[in-house]
Design a protein around this motif. Structure first.
Motif, PDB file in Angstrom:
ATOM      1  N   SER A 169      -6.021   9.835 -18.892  1.00  0.00           N
ATOM      2  CA  SER A 169      -7.281  10.509 -19.182  1.00  0.00           C
ATOM      3  C   SER A 169      -8.010  10.710 -17.861  1.00  0.00           C
ATOM      4  CB  SER A 169      -8.118   9.612 -20.103  1.00  0.00           C
ATOM      5  OG  SER A 169      -9.485   9.948 -20.031  1.00  0.00           O
ATOM      6  N   GLU A 216       3.955   6.907 -25.517  1.00  0.00           N
ATOM      7  CA  GLU A 216       3.823   6.621 -26.949  1.00  0.00           C
ATOM      8  C   GLU A 216       5.182   6.263 -27.512  1.00  0.00           C
ATOM      9  OE1 GLU A 216       1.138   6.538 -28.680  1.00  0.00           O
ATOM     10  OE2 GLU A 216      -0.349   7.785 -27.618  1.00  0.00           O
ATOM     11  N   ARG A 266       1.991  13.725 -34.590  1.00  0.00           N
ATOM     12  CA  ARG A 266       0.824  14.034 -33.766  1.00  0.00           C
ATOM     13  C   ARG A 266       0.872  13.479 -32.352  1.00  0.00           C
ATOM     14  NH1 ARG A 266      -3.182  12.134 -37.868  1.00  0.00           N
ATOM     15  NH2 ARG A 266      -1.395  12.405 -39.218  1.00  0.00           N
ATOM     16  N   LEU A 321       2.520  13.331 -28.521  1.00  0.00           N
ATOM     17  CA  LEU A 321       3.358  13.826 -27.435  1.00  0.00           C
ATOM     18  C   LEU A 321       3.260  12.800 -26.311  1.00  0.00           C
ATOM     19  CD1 LEU A 321       2.020  17.501 -27.384  1.00  0.00           C
ATOM     20  CD2 LEU A 321       4.283  16.777 -28.188  1.00  0.00           C
ATOM     21  N   GLU A 367     -11.443  17.451 -21.417  1.00  0.00           N
ATOM     22  CA  GLU A 367     -12.394  16.337 -21.367  1.00  0.00           C
ATOM     23  C   GLU A 367     -13.706  16.789 -20.742  1.00  0.00           C
ATOM     24  OE1 GLU A 367     -10.478  12.249 -20.780  1.00  0.00           O
ATOM     25  OE2 GLU A 367      -9.211  13.571 -19.586  1.00  0.00           O
ATOM     26  N   TYR A 426     -14.790   0.644 -21.929  1.00  0.00           N
ATOM     27  CA  TYR A 426     -15.882   1.435 -21.337  1.00  0.00           C
ATOM     28  C   TYR A 426     -16.963   1.858 -22.334  1.00  0.00           C
ATOM     29  CZ  TYR A 426     -12.793   5.129 -23.138  1.00  0.00           C
ATOM     30  OH  TYR A 426     -11.996   5.905 -23.946  1.00  0.00           O
ATOM     31  N   ILE A 452      -8.717  14.439 -33.569  1.00  0.00           N
ATOM     32  CA  ILE A 452      -8.493  15.418 -32.491  1.00  0.00           C
ATOM     33  C   ILE A 452      -9.380  15.127 -31.278  1.00  0.00           C
ATOM     34  CG2 ILE A 452      -7.612  17.283 -33.964  1.00  0.00           C
ATOM     35  CD1 ILE A 452     -10.430  18.577 -33.791  1.00  0.00           C
ATOM     36  N   ARG A 502     -21.032   5.815 -22.624  1.00  0.00           N
ATOM     37  CA  ARG A 502     -20.407   4.850 -21.707  1.00  0.00           C
ATOM     38  C   ARG A 502     -21.384   3.723 -21.354  1.00  0.00           C
ATOM     39  NH1 ARG A 502     -16.313   7.878 -23.327  1.00  0.00           N
ATOM     40  NH2 ARG A 502     -16.095   9.856 -22.242  1.00  0.00           N
ATOM     41  N   GLY A 518     -19.277  11.237 -23.061  1.00  0.00           N
ATOM     42  CA  GLY A 518     -18.203  12.203 -22.835  1.00  0.00           C
ATOM     43  C   GLY A 518     -17.221  12.167 -23.988  1.00  0.00           C
ATOM     44  N   PHE A 519     -16.217  13.006 -23.863  1.00  0.00           N
ATOM     45  CA  PHE A 519     -15.189  13.024 -24.911  1.00  0.00           C
ATOM     46  C   PHE A 519     -13.906  13.647 -24.395  1.00  0.00           C
ATOM     47  CE2 PHE A 519     -16.943  17.280 -25.242  1.00  0.00           C
ATOM     48  CZ  PHE A 519     -15.849  18.071 -25.549  1.00  0.00           C
TER      49      PHE A 519
HETATM   50  O1  NSS Z   1      -7.271   8.189 -26.239  1.00  0.00           O
HETATM   51  S1  NSS Z   1      -8.267   9.131 -26.657  1.00  0.00           S
HETATM   52  O2  NSS Z   1      -8.695   8.989 -28.025  1.00  0.00           O
HETATM   53  N1  NSS Z   1      -9.562   9.064 -25.737  1.00  0.00           N
HETATM   54  C1  NSS Z   1      -9.495   9.220 -24.415  1.00  0.00           C
HETATM   55  O3  NSS Z   1      -8.496   9.413 -23.761  1.00  0.00           O
HETATM   56  C2  NSS Z   1     -10.856   9.259 -23.712  1.00  0.00           C
HETATM   57  N2  NSS Z   1     -10.704   8.678 -22.389  1.00  0.00           N
HETATM   58  C3  NSS Z   1     -11.316  10.689 -23.654  1.00  0.00           C
HETATM   59  C4  NSS Z   1     -12.672  10.849 -23.049  1.00  0.00           C
HETATM   60  O4  NSS Z   1     -13.614  10.320 -23.598  1.00  0.00           O
HETATM   61  N3  NSS Z   1     -12.777  11.540 -21.940  1.00  0.00           N
HETATM   62  O5  NSS Z   1      -7.645  10.552 -26.498  1.00  0.00           O
HETATM   63  C5  NSS Z   1      -8.454  11.682 -26.716  1.00  0.00           C
HETATM   64  C6  NSS Z   1      -7.714  12.689 -27.551  1.00  0.00           C
HETATM   65  C7  NSS Z   1      -7.330  12.181 -28.924  1.00  0.00           C
HETATM   66  O6  NSS Z   1      -8.384  12.295 -29.825  1.00  0.00           O
HETATM   67  C8  NSS Z   1      -6.183  13.097 -29.276  1.00  0.00           C
HETATM   68  O7  NSS Z   1      -6.654  14.329 -29.754  1.00  0.00           O
HETATM   69  C9  NSS Z   1      -5.530  13.314 -27.939  1.00  0.00           C
HETATM   70  O8  NSS Z   1      -6.476  13.015 -26.947  1.00  0.00           O
HETATM   71  N4  NSS Z   1      -4.340  12.472 -27.780  1.00  0.00           N
HETATM   72  C10 NSS Z   1      -3.084  12.898 -27.912  1.00  0.00           C
HETATM   73  N5  NSS Z   1      -2.583  14.117 -28.198  1.00  0.00           N
HETATM   74  C11 NSS Z   1      -1.247  14.237 -28.267  1.00  0.00           C
HETATM   75  N6  NSS Z   1      -0.385  13.232 -28.048  1.00  0.00           N
HETATM   76  C12 NSS Z   1      -0.850  11.996 -27.747  1.00  0.00           C
HETATM   77  N7  NSS Z   1       0.017  11.012 -27.517  1.00  0.00           N
HETATM   78  C13 NSS Z   1      -2.252  11.791 -27.668  1.00  0.00           C
HETATM   79  N8  NSS Z   1      -3.030  10.719 -27.408  1.00  0.00           N
HETATM   80  C14 NSS Z   1      -4.296  11.162 -27.485  1.00  0.00           C
END
Ligand code: NSS
Length: 430
Positions: free
Chosen positions: A184, A209, A215, A217, A224, A329, A354, A360, A397-398
């Motif tokens: 991230s 993973e 869902r 990858l 972000e 965090y 999603i 934070r 953030g998100f």
């Molecule tokens: O792990 S998350 O839920 N959150 C974060 O990484 C935070 N650091 C983001 C932030 O606040 N800036 O991942 C965010 C989103 C999650 O909701 C999924 O939609 C996607 O990223 N996500 C994935 N998509 C596809 N494959 C995998 N393995 C995957 N992991 C998370």
């Protein structure tokens, strides 16, 4: 002048001479006639070649080559209700540019075969439609952020610390040392808000993973954002505005593609802000009431998300998760520090999470406490801690999983169909 097929499918050109170029999508010989369906990036059109109306050599060559040969073609346009797109070109000239024989993808190929041949399968009408929707989603996301005053920036992909926990880190050798692929860009975006206040990025994130689900990858596209002075609710407001904006764009610009994929457009049209909000606690109760086996304190797995979100009629924000199941965090709720001020956005129709985001921690002592609780070495996060030492501000953030978002909007069965070249636990080629 060569025209896009989409343009030609129009009464305006009836009886006129038209030129197209593209690839043979279907071919069929009926006596002295060869029927072609030709495709380009925009659409398909039926073309008919009569043996004695085009040069003998051209007819012969055309008779031999297979589907996916590239061609240029000239002829007169007419209406034909039996043709797949309602029009037909009566060809007078055809040129084979790149012949193709025995194109490996035929009907009824297995999913694995199509994945091994993704470099060819991207030509299919399904993939063409999905890729166009994806294009619109990415474009609209940039439009939204830029319009809203977010600056685009970029974070490194080689990193030394985990954001989302050590279990899904990819380790890479780095000149005699260890580095990881980023999970991230969040922490880097957090540094940038002290300069730009509102920032966003669209970049790959990597997750080792081990689960095989519809869902996940191992490499996915992550949008972000991070904003100074934003509280959890402020962030959720931008997110719902963004989601609705992008969906509207797709509905406007990708009507044909959604139709082709048989996506329920009315459902997408019904999505409005504000989105429903539920506390984690309420979600657990909701799940139990709908027969899902889950208890307070459990994280939602893929199966639970599917079962729960089937009962949603739109996206729902889940807030106030127990601090134990969320990364360090997240800011503990001052009113009840057992939960954190965070949110996940769950897409309806069985799709599930999603977005993951939240407010934070901005006080150093709280951060240190949470790092200790999670057994993290402060050394690896010295720069992240510095942000709490020099003019810290509340911020939120998100992260939006772009492939998951496309997966849902396009109404696909598996996330691997939402990205041109999926990377999963079992697949790194082509
Ligand atoms: O792990 S998350 O839920 N959150 C974060 O990484 C935070 N650091 C983001 C932030 O606040 N800036 O991942 C965010 C989103 C999650 O909701 C999924 O939609 C996607 O990223 N996500 C994935 N998509 C596809 N494959 C995998 N393995 C995957 N992991 C998370």
């Amino acid at each position: 002048m060569v025209l896009a097929i989409e343009k030609i499918l129009n009464d305006e050109y009836l009886g006129r001479r038209v030129s197209i170029r593209g690839w043979i999508y279907r071919k069929r010989r009926v006596g002295k006639l060869i029927f072609l369906v030709v495709r380009d990036s925009t659409d398909i059109i039926q073309c008919v070649m009569e043996k004695n109306k085009i040069p003998a050599e051209d007819f012969k060559l055309l008779d031999k080559v297979g589907v996916e040969s590239s061609v240029t073609l000239e002829g007169t346009l007419r209406k034909d209700d039996r043709a797949p797109t309602g029009y037909e070109i009566e060809a007078e000239r055809i040129k084979i540019i790149g012949p193709s024989y025995n194109f490996p993808i035929t009907r009824d190929k297995s999913d694995d075969f199509l994945l091994d041949n993704r470099h060819l399968w991207v030509r299919s009408r399904e993939m063409n439609a999905i890729l166009k929707i994806r294009h619109t989603v990415f474009g609209a996301l940039h439009e939204y952020f830029r319009e809203k005053g977010y600056y685009e920036s970029q974070a490194p992909m080689f990193v030394t610390g985990a954001v989302e926990g050590g279990a899904t880190l990819f380790e890479v050798p780095y000149f005699g040392k260890k580095a990881y692929l980023t999970q991230s860009s969040q922490f880097y975006l957090e540094t940038l808000i002290f300069s730009l206040e509102k920032v966003y990025t669209v970049a790959p994130s990597f997750r080792a993973e081990k689960s095989r689900t519809r869902r996940h990858l191992t490499e996915y596209w992550h949008a972000e954002a991070e904003a100074a002075w934003y509280h959890n609710e402020d962030m959720m407001q931008d997110e719902e505005e963004m989601i609705v904006y992008i969906i509207q764009r797709v509905l406007e610009d990708r009507k044909k593609e959604l139709e082709f994929l048989k996506r329920d457009r009315e459902f997408l049209e019904s999505i409005e802000k504000p989105f429903k909000k539920m506390r984690y606690e309420e979600l657990i109760k909701f799940a139990q009431d709908h027969g899902v086996e889950i208890h307070y304190g459990d994280d939602l797995g893929a199966d639970e998300e599917t079962a729960i979100t089937k009962h949603f009629d739109g996206p729902v924000f889940i807030t106030h998760y127990p601090r134990k199941i969320k990364p360090f965090y997240h800011r503990p709720d001052p009113e009840n520090p057992k939960v954190v001020l965070c949110h996940d956005l769950l897409a309806p129709e069985g799709y599930g999470e999603i977005i993951g985001g939240g407010e934070r921690i901005y006080k150093l002592e709280v951060l240190l406490e949470r790092m200790e609780e999670n057994g993290l070495n402060p050394e690896n996060y010295y720069w992240y801690m510095d942000l709490r030492k020099y003019g810290s501000v509340p911020h939120s953030g998100f992260g939006l999983g772009m492939d998951r978002f496309v997966w849902w909007i396009a109404g696909l069965t598996h996330i691997k169909y939402a990205i041109p070249y999926p990377r999963t636990i079992r697949r790194t080629r082509p």
